[in-house]
Motif scaffolding. Sequence first.
Motif, PDB file in Angstrom:
ATOM      1  N   VAL A   1       0.843  -1.197   0.000  1.00  0.00           N
ATOM      2  CA  VAL A   1       0.000   0.000   0.000  1.00  0.00           C
ATOM      3  C   VAL A   1       0.878   1.247   0.000  1.00  0.00           C
ATOM      4  O   VAL A   1       1.802   1.360   0.807  1.00  0.00           O
ATOM      5  CB  VAL A   1      -0.931   0.023   1.227  1.00  0.00           C
ATOM      6  N   ASN A   2       0.611   2.159  -0.929  1.00  0.00           N
ATOM      7  CA  ASN A   2       1.219   3.490  -0.918  1.00  0.00           C
ATOM      8  C   ASN A   2       0.184   4.476  -0.398  1.00  0.00           C
ATOM      9  O   ASN A   2      -0.984   4.402  -0.793  1.00  0.00           O
ATOM     10  CB  ASN A   2       1.661   3.896  -2.325  1.00  0.00           C
ATOM     11  N   PHE A   3       0.612   5.399   0.435  1.00  0.00           N
ATOM     12  CA  PHE A   3      -0.346   6.330   1.016  1.00  0.00           C
ATOM     13  C   PHE A   3       0.308   7.670   1.272  1.00  0.00           C
ATOM     14  O   PHE A   3       1.541   7.806   1.286  1.00  0.00           O
ATOM     15  CB  PHE A   3      -0.921   5.755   2.326  1.00  0.00           C
ATOM     16  N   GLU A   4      -0.529   8.672   1.468  1.00  0.00           N
ATOM     17  CA  GLU A   4      -0.037   9.997   1.840  1.00  0.00           C
ATOM     18  C   GLU A   4      -0.993  10.613   2.865  1.00  0.00           C
ATOM     19  O   GLU A   4      -2.192  10.350   2.843  1.00  0.00           O
ATOM     20  CB  GLU A   4       0.119  10.905   0.619  1.00  0.00           C
ATOM     21  N   LEU A   5      -0.381  11.422   3.724  1.00  0.00           N
ATOM     22  CA  LEU A   5      -1.133  12.050   4.813  1.00  0.00           C
ATOM     23  C   LEU A   5      -0.827  13.544   4.806  1.00  0.00           C
ATOM     24  O   LEU A   5       0.324  13.956   4.665  1.00  0.00           O
ATOM     25  CB  LEU A   5      -0.721  11.432   6.148  1.00  0.00           C
TER      26      LEU A   5
END
Length: 302
Positions: free
Chosen positions: A91-95
């Motif tokens: 999983v790639n994610f950004e916050l």
Amino acid sequence: MNTKKIIILVSVLAVILVLVLTSFSIVGPTERGIKVTLGVADEEILGPGLKFKAPFFQKVQKYDLTPIQYASAFNSVTDAAITLDKQSILVNFELFWRYDESKLYNVATRYKTRESLYQPISTSLKGIIKDCVGKKSINEITANQSQLTNEVMERLVNEISYLPILVDKFTITNIDWSAEYDKQIEETAKLSQQVEQAKQQALIVEAEAQKQVKEAQARLEAEKLNAEAEIAKAEGEAKAKKIRADADAYEAQKIAENQAAYSKQWQYEIDLEKAKRWNGKEVPDAAYIVPGTGAVVPLKAN
């Protein structure tokens, strides 16, 4: 003025200028500041503007309150999340987060750099993602990624509420899975396409059948209307014949009535004429009275 005095004067002016320049700090419109004296942070939060500080002893630590992007990913198979049906996914994610203005003193005393916040954020995020992924099948995840995103976001806000930050947005930017699942997806897509084609074919057949039914109904209705028209025509002709027969009978009756009336009138005139010419002798019935003369002419028998 000699050279020595000039040097002393310039030095004093330079010191004064340095003192003046180091006695103020500017806090920008999107920033907030914390005054730190010899390493000890002040609890007062400084708003935008020009702020005084003691030279060399104090500094104003500034914090930008605009959102900050933090992006990360599960970078290996060993770090992958495992779905309910035992599929490994990366999983790639950004916050996007920002400092909580009301907790800047905590930032200044415990988290003096952004990097010091990244570790607890990353640890919490990856743990939450793995837990949420583990409760869903890979089909559920791929079919409704937004639901997974919302669940992670909700849990993250609660879990890192102790940190002096506010979470603005969380997004899963990419999900990667095994080649075996790619093959499974391809096979599923083929089957779905075949099923869809079968459905479309069934709809075509059904539509054709409905068309034939409607055409048959239309023909039946047309025949029914034609039959009704023929019946109506025959009834009309029968009624017309009856009307004509009634008219002929009426005409014959009137003719007969007129003839009878003429006969009575004729007999009356004959009887009247006889009465006028009575001379004591009976005029035979078989006689003809000459009009205008009153002469009685006996008719000879054949």
